[in-house]
Motif scaffolding. Structure first.
Motif, PDB file in Angstrom:
ATOM      1  N   ASP A  88       0.873  -1.169   0.000  1.00  0.00           N
ATOM      2  CA  ASP A  88       0.000   0.000   0.000  1.00  0.00           C
ATOM      3  C   ASP A  88       0.914   1.224   0.000  1.00  0.00           C
ATOM      4  O   ASP A  88       1.436   1.626   1.033  1.00  0.00           O
ATOM      5  CB  ASP A  88      -0.878  -0.049   1.252  1.00  0.00           C
ATOM      6  N   LEU A 101       0.708   4.426   2.512  1.00  0.00           N
ATOM      7  CA  LEU A 101       0.973   4.100   3.914  1.00  0.00           C
ATOM      8  C   LEU A 101       2.403   3.629   4.097  1.00  0.00           C
ATOM      9  O   LEU A 101       3.048   3.927   5.100  1.00  0.00           O
ATOM     10  CB  LEU A 101      -0.003   3.025   4.397  1.00  0.00           C
ATOM     11  N   LEU A 145       2.185  10.615  23.613  1.00  0.00           N
ATOM     12  CA  LEU A 145       2.713  10.733  22.251  1.00  0.00           C
ATOM     13  C   LEU A 145       3.480   9.497  21.833  1.00  0.00           C
ATOM     14  O   LEU A 145       3.465   9.121  20.660  1.00  0.00           O
ATOM     15  CB  LEU A 145       3.610  11.960  22.138  1.00  0.00           C
ATOM     16  N   SER A 204       2.736   6.618  22.285  1.00  0.00           N
ATOM     17  CA  SER A 204       1.852   5.552  21.818  1.00  0.00           C
ATOM     18  C   SER A 204       1.485   5.739  20.344  1.00  0.00           C
ATOM     19  O   SER A 204       0.996   4.807  19.716  1.00  0.00           O
ATOM     20  CB  SER A 204       0.588   5.482  22.670  1.00  0.00           C
ATOM     21  N   VAL A 205       1.729   6.921  19.787  1.00  0.00           N
ATOM     22  CA  VAL A 205       1.422   7.134  18.368  1.00  0.00           C
ATOM     23  C   VAL A 205       2.363   6.299  17.501  1.00  0.00           C
ATOM     24  O   VAL A 205       1.984   5.821  16.422  1.00  0.00           O
ATOM     25  CB  VAL A 205       1.512   8.627  18.018  1.00  0.00           C
ATOM     26  N   ILE A 225       3.268   3.351  17.964  1.00  0.00           N
ATOM     27  CA  ILE A 225       2.745   1.982  17.804  1.00  0.00           C
ATOM     28  C   ILE A 225       1.901   1.905  16.534  1.00  0.00           C
ATOM     29  O   ILE A 225       1.981   0.938  15.778  1.00  0.00           O
ATOM     30  CB  ILE A 225       1.903   1.579  19.030  1.00  0.00           C
ATOM     31  N   ILE A 226       1.099   2.956  16.293  1.00  0.00           N
ATOM     32  CA  ILE A 226       0.289   2.982  15.059  1.00  0.00           C
ATOM     33  C   ILE A 226       1.207   2.885  13.847  1.00  0.00           C
ATOM     34  O   ILE A 226       0.949   2.131  12.911  1.00  0.00           O
ATOM     35  CB  ILE A 226      -0.544   4.277  14.985  1.00  0.00           C
ATOM     36  N   LEU A 274       2.469  -0.621  13.342  1.00  0.00           N
ATOM     37  CA  LEU A 274       1.405  -1.467  12.794  1.00  0.00           C
ATOM     38  C   LEU A 274       1.209  -1.174  11.313  1.00  0.00           C
ATOM     39  O   LEU A 274       1.107  -2.084  10.491  1.00  0.00           O
ATOM     40  CB  LEU A 274       0.101  -1.167  13.524  1.00  0.00           C
ATOM     41  N   VAL A 275       1.144   0.122  10.979  1.00  0.00           N
ATOM     42  CA  VAL A 275       0.903   0.518   9.594  1.00  0.00           C
ATOM     43  C   VAL A 275       2.051   0.061   8.706  1.00  0.00           C
ATOM     44  O   VAL A 275       1.839  -0.468   7.609  1.00  0.00           O
ATOM     45  CB  VAL A 275       0.705   2.043   9.515  1.00  0.00           C
ATOM     46  N   TRP A 282       1.789  -3.663   8.217  1.00  0.00           N
ATOM     47  CA  TRP A 282       0.638  -4.072   7.399  1.00  0.00           C
ATOM     48  C   TRP A 282       0.826  -3.672   5.942  1.00  0.00           C
ATOM     49  O   TRP A 282       0.558  -4.445   5.036  1.00  0.00           O
ATOM     50  CB  TRP A 282      -0.632  -3.424   7.943  1.00  0.00           C
ATOM     51  N   ASN A 317       2.661  -5.674   3.066  1.00  0.00           N
ATOM     52  CA  ASN A 317       2.030  -6.820   2.423  1.00  0.00           C
ATOM     53  C   ASN A 317       2.935  -8.045   2.478  1.00  0.00           C
ATOM     54  O   ASN A 317       3.166  -8.714   1.487  1.00  0.00           O
ATOM     55  CB  ASN A 317       1.668  -6.481   0.980  1.00  0.00           C
ATOM     56  N   MET A 326       2.293  -6.863  14.502  1.00  0.00           N
ATOM     57  CA  MET A 326       1.287  -7.250  15.493  1.00  0.00           C
ATOM     58  C   MET A 326       1.924  -7.523  16.840  1.00  0.00           C
ATOM     59  O   MET A 326       1.466  -7.058  17.873  1.00  0.00           O
ATOM     60  CB  MET A 326       0.609  -8.548  15.044  1.00  0.00           C
ATOM     61  N   ALA A 362       3.069  -4.321  18.444  1.00  0.00           N
ATOM     62  CA  ALA A 362       1.995  -3.496  18.988  1.00  0.00           C
ATOM     63  C   ALA A 362       1.411  -4.136  20.241  1.00  0.00           C
ATOM     64  O   ALA A 362       1.187  -3.456  21.247  1.00  0.00           O
ATOM     65  CB  ALA A 362       0.912  -3.297  17.936  1.00  0.00           C
ATOM     66  N   ALA A 363       1.186  -5.449  20.191  1.00  0.00           N
ATOM     67  CA  ALA A 363       0.615  -6.125  21.357  1.00  0.00           C
ATOM     68  C   ALA A 363       1.523  -5.953  22.566  1.00  0.00           C
ATOM     69  O   ALA A 363       1.076  -5.647  23.668  1.00  0.00           O
ATOM     70  CB  ALA A 363       0.417  -7.605  21.052  1.00  0.00           C
ATOM     71  N   ILE A 397       1.556  -2.234  23.840  1.00  0.00           N
ATOM     72  CA  ILE A 397       0.325  -1.855  24.545  1.00  0.00           C
ATOM     73  C   ILE A 397       0.305  -2.493  25.926  1.00  0.00           C
ATOM     74  O   ILE A 397       0.022  -1.843  26.928  1.00  0.00           O
ATOM     75  CB  ILE A 397      -0.917  -2.280  23.752  1.00  0.00           C
TER      76      ILE A 397
END
Lengths: 170, 324
Positions: free
Chosen positions: B70, B73, B113, B115-116, B118-119, B122-123, B126, B129, B138, B141-142, B145
């Motif tokens: 993608d 992203l 901040l 924690s941003v 982590i997004i 993940l992105v 993901w 691909n 994953m 992030a797990a 968190i």
């Protein structure tokens, strides 16, 4: 009405455009993950607006809970399910007319309420609430609603655990 | 306009880049010594230019993008990871004069901040691909968190003692006693949780080479890969600074040795934490996935809650109360 082009106004303008753009992208995106991310972007911009209003604690909590925790939860949910397919637009014309009417009615209602309520911000109170005052009012004045909410959350948590356990046994 | 408003962050960025360059070099050297090797010693005197050469190589590399990634992203993720890492440095008080923002809720700002990122991880995982990248993202992030909760809980003891979320006031409160002594349980929980937040050994599961190839950044190469690595080391810088500020008294001098300037004390304590992190990497094996989550939820979280309870109780005890 006259606008003053202060830094605050410019910042407010940029942040609101960011928030609205995020919301529009969220509706128009075809892949679910793009939707979740634009939603996170909107949450983040709203935190910026809170910061402009000198609600620092609220702004930081907004980032911690919404941009951080809630968005990541959504991303997790999306990634663990299928992600190849794009969402098909399946809205018929009468559907969009009804949605338009409903949104218009909601907008009218909100505007009506806003114009009816007296604006208290004529004389802004300069002493912004500190975190200590916030904690004091939550744990002294509003302690019973707070405890009730905690019990509700606890019940939800126990319920989730029981549901997950039952699924595991099968 | 105050010129420092523009110059300050630029200087900080240069300092951070310098730190990252030599932290990587230092890490390789120390790991070498721990394992009875010499470490990098070819480029420049004593190998000092090794990281510079590595970074140059990364910048000259071809920028490969997977065909089915993608694109938007994929390109956004490295920047999204780095920006919060640098933004959190704004609230860290290096000394009583060197600080960028004296923010009333500085400690929460840092935790929120970070924690941003982590997004972004993940992105990044993901959008590549790639199944290894997705699994790595994953896991990362797990893990982040789960360990964020004990991390936040462990500093509550300090917040209760100081009565403020401002990092300056937290350092001021440590003039007499550093919080590492009265908040010993909190410190241990904080240290373990922070190492896990940094994704470093023994919690480097997201990058477990033997299982996941390299984790969320498998598909990244060249400059974008460099950005992810940079983010990791900037977080190391930030976390070591935060540990110094919260538990080791920040710029305060111990034993009344005030003739040594505060910034030197800060750098000494900071350097010790960084060395400690590298030392751990040289001595500990990687923890198992199932143990990782159990450890966070069943050991660290109860300990952090216990720390809060003990702090609240001891606040009321006549003699000990003055430390809490």
């Amino acid at each position: 009405m006259s606008f003053q082009f202060s830094g605050e106004f410019i910042a407010f303008f940029i942040l609101s455009v960011m928030a609205i753009c995020g919301a529009v992208f969220m509706i128009n995106a075809t892949r679910v993950i793009h939707m979740a991310l634009s939603l996170a972007f909107t949450f983040f911009s709203i935190a910026g607006i809170y910061l402009l209003l000198e609600a620092e604690f609220l702004a930081v909590i907004q980032i911690l809970i919404y941009t951080g925790a809630v968005s990541i939860l959504m991303l997790f949910g999306i990634m663990l399910t299928k992600h190849k397919e794009e969402e098909q637009p399946s809205i018929s014309s009468w559907h969009s007319i009804i949605s338009f009417c409903a949104t218009g009615a909601l907008f009218g209602l909100l505007i009506w309420v806003i114009y009816r309520s007296p604006l208290v911000s004529q004389a802004p109170q300069k002493a912004a609430a500190t975190v200590g005052q916030l904690g004091g009012s939550v744990f002294k004045q509003y302690v019973i609603p707070f405890e009730l909410t905690s019990v509700l959350l606890l019940v939800a948590l126990v319920g989730a655990v029981i549901l997950a356990k039952r699924e595991g046994k099968k | 306009m105050n010129p420092w408003l523009v110059l300050g962050p630029v200087i900080l960025l240069l300092i951070v880049l310098g730190f990252v360059t030599y932290a990587i070099f230092f890490e390789r050297k120390v790991l070498g010594w721990i394992q009875g090797r010499i470490g990098p010693n070819r480029v420049g005197p004593w190998g000092l230019l090794q990281t510079v050469a590595d970074v140059l190589k990364l910048l000259l590399k071809e920028d490969v993008t997977p065909k089915k990634a993608d694109l938007a992203l994929f390109k956004l993720a490295p920047a999204l990871a780095f920006i919060p890492a640098f933004a959190i440095l704004a609230v860290i008080p290096f000394t009583d004069t060197i600080q960028f923002a004296d923010f009333a809720v500085g400690l929460l700002y840092y935790l929120a901040l970070s924690s941003v990122t982590i997004i972004a991880i993940l992105v990044g995982g993901w959008s590549s691909n790639n199944k290894y990248a997705l699994l790595g993202g994953m896991r990362s992030a797990a893990q982040m968190i789960s360990y964020e909760i004990p991390l936040v809980m462990s500093v509550v003891g300090i917040i209760m003692t100081v009565g403020s979320l401002n990092l300056n006031e937290i350092v001021e409160a440590q003039k007499e006693v550093w919080f590492i002594f009265p908040q010993a349980i909190g410190f241990v929980v904080f240290l373990i949780a922070s190492i896990s937040e940094l994704n470093r050994t023994p919690f480097d599961l997201p990058e477990a080479e033997s299982e996941l190839v390299a984790g969320y950044h498998v598909e990244y190469s060249g400059f974008r890969f460099a950005f992810f690595m940079l983010t990791e080391y900037v977080y190391m810088f930030a976390m070591a600074s935060l540990t110094t500020v919260l538990y080791l008294g920040g710029w305060n001098a111990p034993f009344g040795l005030t003739f040594i300037p505060p910034i030197v004390w800060f750098v000494l304590k900071f350097g010790f934490i960084v060395f400690f992190l590298i030392w751990l990497r040289g001595t500990f094996p990687r923890i198992r996935v199932d143990q990782l989550m159990q450890f966070a939820w069943k050991v660290l979280l109860p300990l952090a809650l216990l720390n809060i309870l003990v702090t609240a109780l001891l606040k009321e005890v006549p003699f000990l109360g003055k430390f809490y």
